[in-house]
Design a protein around this motif. Structure first.
Motif, PDB file in Angstrom:
ATOM      1  N   TRP A 430      52.024  30.134  91.874  1.00 52.00           N
ATOM      2  CA  TRP A 430      51.109  30.829  90.967  1.00 52.00           C
ATOM      3  C   TRP A 430      50.576  29.840  89.939  1.00 52.00           C
ATOM      4  O   TRP A 430      51.349  29.175  89.286  1.00 52.00           O
ATOM      5  N   PRO A 431      49.251  29.770  89.784  1.00 50.63           N
ATOM      6  CA  PRO A 431      48.246  30.375  90.666  1.00 50.63           C
ATOM      7  C   PRO A 431      48.149  29.606  91.982  1.00 50.63           C
ATOM      8  O   PRO A 431      48.565  28.458  92.066  1.00 50.63           O
ATOM      9  N   GLU A 432      47.568  30.240  92.966  1.00 49.58           N
ATOM     10  CA  GLU A 432      47.461  29.631  94.284  1.00 49.58           C
ATOM     11  C   GLU A 432      46.337  28.593  94.319  1.00 49.58           C
ATOM     12  O   GLU A 432      45.513  28.508  93.412  1.00 49.58           O
ATOM     13  N   SER A 433      46.297  27.829  95.390  1.00 52.59           N
ATOM     14  CA  SER A 433      45.362  26.706  95.520  1.00 52.59           C
ATOM     15  C   SER A 433      44.009  27.145  96.079  1.00 52.59           C
ATOM     16  O   SER A 433      43.932  27.705  97.171  1.00 52.59           O
ATOM     17  N   ASP A 434      42.939  26.861  95.329  1.00 53.98           N
ATOM     18  CA  ASP A 434      41.585  27.097  95.834  1.00 53.98           C
ATOM     19  C   ASP A 434      41.275  26.174  97.009  1.00 53.98           C
ATOM     20  O   ASP A 434      40.581  26.567  97.955  1.00 53.98           O
ATOM     21  N   LEU A 435      41.784  24.951  96.941  1.00 52.68           N
ATOM     22  CA  LEU A 435      41.556  24.004  98.032  1.00 52.68           C
ATOM     23  C   LEU A 435      42.136  24.538  99.335  1.00 52.68           C
ATOM     24  O   LEU A 435      41.451  24.564 100.372  1.00 52.68           O
ATOM     25  N   LEU A 436      43.384  24.985  99.306  1.00 51.71           N
ATOM     26  CA  LEU A 436      44.003  25.508 100.526  1.00 51.71           C
ATOM     27  C   LEU A 436      43.303  26.775 100.994  1.00 51.71           C
ATOM     28  O   LEU A 436      43.163  27.002 102.204  1.00 51.71           O
ATOM     29  N   THR A 437      42.860  27.598 100.051  1.00 51.34           N
ATOM     30  CA  THR A 437      42.153  28.828 100.437  1.00 51.34           C
ATOM     31  C   THR A 437      40.909  28.493 101.250  1.00 51.34           C
ATOM     32  O   THR A 437      40.638  29.122 102.286  1.00 51.34           O
ATOM     33  N   PHE A 451      25.855  32.437 108.166  1.00 47.28           N
ATOM     34  CA  PHE A 451      27.065  32.976 107.559  1.00 47.28           C
ATOM     35  C   PHE A 451      26.872  33.231 106.063  1.00 47.28           C
ATOM     36  O   PHE A 451      25.997  32.673 105.404  1.00 47.28           O
ATOM     37  N   HIS A 452      27.733  34.111 105.568  1.00 44.79           N
ATOM     38  CA  HIS A 452      27.864  34.353 104.127  1.00 44.79           C
ATOM     39  C   HIS A 452      29.342  34.491 103.821  1.00 44.79           C
ATOM     40  O   HIS A 452      30.031  35.361 104.382  1.00 44.79           O
ATOM     41  N   ALA A 453      29.856  33.629 102.949  1.00 39.16           N
ATOM     42  CA  ALA A 453      31.256  33.681 102.534  1.00 39.16           C
ATOM     43  C   ALA A 453      31.324  33.868 101.028  1.00 39.16           C
ATOM     44  O   ALA A 453      30.575  33.231 100.273  1.00 39.16           O
ATOM     45  N   TYR A 454      32.220  34.752 100.613  1.00 43.70           N
ATOM     46  CA  TYR A 454      32.439  34.980  99.185  1.00 43.70           C
ATOM     47  C   TYR A 454      33.884  34.650  98.836  1.00 43.70           C
ATOM     48  O   TYR A 454      34.815  35.105  99.509  1.00 43.70           O
ATOM     49  N   TYR A 455      34.066  33.852  97.776  1.00 43.61           N
ATOM     50  CA  TYR A 455      35.397  33.503  97.302  1.00 43.61           C
ATOM     51  C   TYR A 455      35.573  33.941  95.848  1.00 43.61           C
ATOM     52  O   TYR A 455      34.711  33.685  95.001  1.00 43.61           O
ATOM     53  N   MET A 456      36.682  34.617  95.585  1.00 41.91           N
ATOM     54  CA  MET A 456      37.128  34.835  94.218  1.00 41.91           C
ATOM     55  C   MET A 456      38.238  33.823  93.979  1.00 41.91           C
ATOM     56  O   MET A 456      39.326  33.930  94.534  1.00 41.91           O
ATOM     57  N   SER A 457      37.947  32.792  93.188  1.00 51.07           N
ATOM     58  CA  SER A 457      38.921  31.714  93.022  1.00 51.07           C
ATOM     59  C   SER A 457      40.068  32.162  92.125  1.00 51.07           C
ATOM     60  O   SER A 457      40.012  33.212  91.476  1.00 51.07           O
ATOM     61  N   VAL A 458      41.122  31.352  92.056  1.00 55.41           N
ATOM     62  CA  VAL A 458      42.290  31.733  91.258  1.00 55.41           C
ATOM     63  C   VAL A 458      42.953  30.544  90.565  1.00 55.41           C
ATOM     64  O   VAL A 458      43.674  30.715  89.593  1.00 55.41           O
ATOM     65  N   SER A 459      42.700  29.324  91.026  1.00 58.08           N
ATOM     66  CA  SER A 459      43.441  28.166  90.521  1.00 58.08           C
ATOM     67  C   SER A 459      43.265  27.934  89.026  1.00 58.08           C
ATOM     68  O   SER A 459      44.132  27.360  88.371  1.00 58.08           O
ATOM     69  N   GLY A 460      42.148  28.375  88.473  1.00 58.09           N
ATOM     70  CA  GLY A 460      41.874  28.133  87.057  1.00 58.09           C
ATOM     71  C   GLY A 460      42.537  29.108  86.108  1.00 58.09           C
ATOM     72  O   GLY A 460      42.262  29.091  84.901  1.00 58.09           O
ATOM     73  N   HIS A 461      43.436  29.951  86.633  1.00 58.18           N
ATOM     74  CA  HIS A 461      44.055  30.990  85.803  1.00 58.18           C
ATOM     75  C   HIS A 461      45.031  30.384  84.787  1.00 58.18           C
ATOM     76  O   HIS A 461      45.687  29.389  85.055  1.00 58.18           O
ATOM     77  N   HIS A 462      45.106  31.034  83.596  1.00 58.11           N
ATOM     78  CA  HIS A 462      46.099  30.581  82.618  1.00 58.11           C
ATOM     79  C   HIS A 462      47.489  31.049  83.068  1.00 58.11           C
ATOM     80  O   HIS A 462      47.574  31.851  84.010  1.00 58.11           O
ATOM     81  N   PHE A 466      52.087  22.622  81.103  1.00 59.18           N
ATOM     82  CA  PHE A 466      52.709  21.755  82.106  1.00 59.18           C
ATOM     83  C   PHE A 466      54.210  22.020  82.207  1.00 59.18           C
ATOM     84  O   PHE A 466      54.963  21.158  82.634  1.00 59.18           O
ATOM     85  N   THR A 467      54.638  23.205  81.815  1.00 63.90           N
ATOM     86  CA  THR A 467      56.073  23.468  81.693  1.00 63.90           C
ATOM     87  C   THR A 467      56.570  24.475  82.722  1.00 63.90           C
ATOM     88  O   THR A 467      57.389  25.335  82.415  1.00 63.90           O
ATOM     89  N   GLY A 468      56.061  24.445  83.931  1.00 65.69           N
ATOM     90  CA  GLY A 468      56.635  25.243  84.999  1.00 65.69           C
ATOM     91  C   GLY A 468      56.078  26.632  85.174  1.00 65.69           C
ATOM     92  O   GLY A 468      56.615  27.398  85.972  1.00 65.69           O
ATOM     93  N   VAL A 469      55.012  26.993  84.455  1.00 64.26           N
ATOM     94  CA  VAL A 469      54.460  28.343  84.600  1.00 64.26           C
ATOM     95  C   VAL A 469      53.112  28.325  85.320  1.00 64.26           C
ATOM     96  O   VAL A 469      52.533  29.381  85.552  1.00 64.26           O
ATOM     97  N   ASN A 470      52.622  27.143  85.681  1.00 63.20           N
ATOM     98  CA  ASN A 470      51.321  27.045  86.341  1.00 63.20           C
ATOM     99  C   ASN A 470      51.389  25.955  87.395  1.00 63.20           C
ATOM    100  O   ASN A 470      51.397  24.766  87.077  1.00 63.20           O
ATOM    101  N   SER A 471      51.426  26.365  88.660  1.00 63.96           N
ATOM    102  CA  SER A 471      51.618  25.403  89.749  1.00 63.96           C
ATOM    103  C   SER A 471      50.449  24.432  89.875  1.00 63.96           C
ATOM    104  O   SER A 471      50.631  23.273  90.246  1.00 63.96           O
ATOM    105  N   MET A 472      49.231  24.882  89.578  1.00 66.44           N
ATOM    106  CA  MET A 472      48.074  23.996  89.701  1.00 66.44           C
ATOM    107  C   MET A 472      48.043  22.959  88.575  1.00 66.44           C
ATOM    108  O   MET A 472      47.657  21.803  88.788  1.00 66.44           O
ATOM    109  N   ALA A 473      48.448  23.375  87.381  1.00 67.50           N
ATOM    110  CA  ALA A 473      48.517  22.417  86.270  1.00 67.50           C
ATOM    111  C   ALA A 473      49.545  21.331  86.588  1.00 67.50           C
ATOM    112  O   ALA A 473      49.302  20.138  86.350  1.00 67.50           O
TER     113      ALA A 473
END
Length: 685
Positions: A430-437, A451-462, A466-473
């Protein structure tokens, strides 16, 4: 002294409850709004306290004692939960939307627990009434169980005083500040804006209005104010300077209005419901926006839309660290005056991004507008119209598909097989990876003829830590902290950039794949934020803005819109004010899709209509002013002298847009007026 003690003892309920509510309102206001403008919150606490005393003193000693503690605990929970919610989401929840607010807090349990911990000093301040009541009872020797219940005469007097006091505030005190737009008087009697109501009136009257609507609410009459055509307030030359003609446009350009063949006059004459008649009459008199040199520019192209979690200009560092974001914001169309509409609440930002409408944040909805509209006709969404053209539209989100009920809402707008992390597979943390998505899903559509693809991203979530609460950070921590340009930023600011590097990497992979498939020149990429990064404090976000937030803090809404295609050889700069709701009508025009511009709240950015960027608290930006509804202040962007009609015209226009958008959702209006054979409806049949 004995007489005083006896008087206080006899009226302990009145003194305690009034003091308790004044304390809650004052502390709550100071903590969140950082000012002492809480006259009305204090005044409204008086009749509310008298009402609680009226209820309490009707009972005997044992029940009364329980009510003291019970009401204290109840209001502590109300004020405390709002404080924690505001700490997480930078806004408030309405009692009528308690389910949505609770859902948000529950789904982000880690963030909620962190917020409670970080808000602990403020919560302890709010707990003081518990100690005050016990101390007062002991020091004043007031036995909470020693008084008989109040007489009917006394209780009746209390109720009368409470009612008279409340009416005096409503009809005598509120008008003292005037009856202008967004004044306390206007917010109480006319205009519902939750955050402004809590700030200027207090939590108690806002709560009262909510409860009153829940208990006695009925179909409200739609009131649309008579508005001046804002297009007539700007010179044609001014708008043409904001939006230059497409360089390769033909000499003869079709400038007919983008409208469908809908006879609103006939609908009005046949309608019995007064609210629907009001809507028909309004849309009948709207001219719609005109086609222009950009109409059909991307007809037949592929489309990738990304609603980017908490995206902002701060995520774009430079060409070296964020090459894809830099490329996409400096090539193609360059929007220099784009603003996001929302401070928080992803589902509202996503709704505006995809539907071109403002969500209904009034008390009329017990949940999000997107979920309330899951069975509504929404034929103008890009998923709807492109599916109607035979395109298999895909939708993805790196977190669960069930959060915000996207598994229910998004199939309704063309993304029939909307996938979250469980359906995509391979996503964790958490949050998950936009790259992997993107990597795990791109093969599902990239080789389709169109084609038409729609993405709701998530990696930028608070949370931005850097203390273990945000996997992307944590994942991208080294890339940020080793970059010399970012060495002076706070941990939160660095963590925010680290999160958004995952979005950067996703875009790099997307561009590389499109180039490999030779699709850059036939694909359009659109990216915009759902809301600004509310996980950063004002001071933390100000690090990206030179240390200060302009326009009374509204600069937080200033954002970037990506609208890019490899077929646009030279950058085209757009300075016209625009916002989230303008994206859909702009795309419909660019893709050459017939639609009715009168029926959307946003407007085609490339049209010759006056631009206005709207925020959720009904603040707005034009080419001449920034209006801050919270502070009721106007910031002038030009030296041009403007008379009072200019501001008033835009205020009315903005209010009407909120009213109309809410009505479209409430009455499923498109199902009643959009032709059955319209391209955005045929796929459902």
């Amino acid at each position: 002294m004995d007489k005083l003690k006896k008087f206080i003892a006899a009226n302990f309920s009145c003194f305690y409850y009034i003091g308790m509510l004044i304390y809650f309102e004052s502390v709550f206001h100071i903590l969140l709004f950082k000012n002492a403008k809480f006259l009305y919150p204090i005044l409204f606490a008086i009749p509310a306290g008298l009402l609680l005393a009226f209820i309490t003193d009707f009972f005997g000693p044992r029940v009364r004692k329980g009510l003291y503690w019970g009401f204290t605990a109840l209001f502590f929970l109300i004020y405390g939960s709002q404080l924690v919610y505001h700490h997480v989401f930078f806004s408030f929840y309405a009692i009528s939307q308690l389910g949505l607010g609770g859902d948000m807090l529950a789904n982000f349990l880690t963030e909620t627990l962190i917020a409670i911990w970080e808000s602990l000093p403020q919560l302890l301040l709010l707990m003081i009434p518990f100690a005050a009541m016990a101390l007062a009872a002991r020091r004043m020797q007031i036995r909470l169980d020693g008084r008989n219940r109040g007489s009917f005469l006394r209780q009746g007097g209390l109720l009368v005083i409470a009612i008279v006091c409340h009416l005096c505030i409503v009809f005598l005190m509120l008008p003292i500040r005037g009856k202008e737009d967004y004044s306390p008087y206007d917010l109480y009697h006319n205009t519902w804006v939750l955050d402004l109501s809590i700030e200027k009136l207090g939590l108690l009257p806002t709560l009262k209005g909510d409860v009153q609507y829940i208990l006695f609410g009925d179909e409200e009459s739609i009131v649309l104010q008579n508005e001046e055509n804002i297009d007539e307030l700007d010179e044609d030359e001014q708008i043409s300077n904001e939006v230059p003609d497409f360089p390769e446009s033909p000499e003869q350009i079709d400038t007919s209005p983008n409208i469908l063949d809908i006879d609103f006059g006939l609908l009005e004459s046949q309608e019995e419901n007064e609210n629907l008649k009001t809507l028909h009459a309004y849309f009948k008199n709207q001219p719609g926006t005109k086609k222009n040199s950009y109409t059909g520019l991307f007809e037949g192209y592929n489309l990738i839309m990304i609603c980017a979690e908490a995206f902002s200009p701060a995520a774009i560092v430079d060409e070296q660290l964020t090459p894809a974001l830099w490329k996409l914001t400096h090539e193609g169309f360059v929007f220099e005056n784009y603003w996001t509409t929302f401070p928080s609440n992803t589902t509202n930002g996503e709704y505006a991004f995809l539907t071109g409408l403002l969500p209904d944040t009034s008390r009329a909805k017990s949940n999000s507008t997107f979920l309330a509209s899951k069975d509504n006709c929404l034929p103008f969404c890009m998923g709807s119209v492109l599916r109607g053209e035979g395109v298999d539209c895909k939708g993805y989100h790196g977190h669960t598909a069930t959060y915000y009920s996207r598994n229910l809402t998004h199939p309704n707008i063309g993304y029939l097989d909307f996938k979250g992390r469980n359906e995509i597979g391979g996503l964790s943390g958490w949050p998950e990876s936009d790259l992997l998505t993107v990597q795990y899903t791109i093969d599902e559509y990239i080789d389709e003829p169109r084609f038409h693809a729609y993405y709701m991203s998530v990696s930028g979530h608070h949370n931005y830590k850097f203390t273990g609460v945000n996997s992307m950070a944590e994942k991208n921590k080294l890339a940020v902290q080793s970059y010399a340009k970012l060495s002076g930023y706070s941990e939160a600011a660095q963590a925010y950039i680290a999160c958004n590097l995952e979005l950067e990497y996703a875009l790099e992979y997307l561009l590389d794949t499109l180039e490999e498939k030779d699709l850059l020149d036939k694909t359009v990429i659109v990216l915009a934020a759902d809301h600004y990064p509310y996980g950063l404090t004002d001071n933390e976000y100000a690090e990206f803005c030179g240390g200060n937030l302009a326009y009374g803090g509204l600069e937080r809404y200033k954002s970037k819109l990506i609208l890019w295609s490899g077929s646009i050889e030279e950058p085209i700069t757009i300075t016209k004010p625009c916002c989230s709701i303008d994206i859909l009508p702009t795309l419909l025009n660019l893709f050459g899709i017939e639609y009715d511009s009168r029926l959307l709240c946003g407007q085609d950015i490339f049209s010759d209509s006056a631009g206005v960027a709207i925020m959720s608290n009904q603040s707005f930006v034009t080419d001449k002013i920034v209006y801050n509804s919270s502070k009721e202040e106007v910031y002038y962007l030009t030296d041009e002298v403007l008379d009072g009609t200019y501001l008033e015209a835009y205020i009315i226009n903005v209010k009407n847009r909120f009213t109309l958008s809410a009505a479209v959702a409430t009455y499923d209006y498109y199902a009643k007026v959009v032709p059955q054979d319209y391209v955005g409806r045929v796929w459902k049949q």
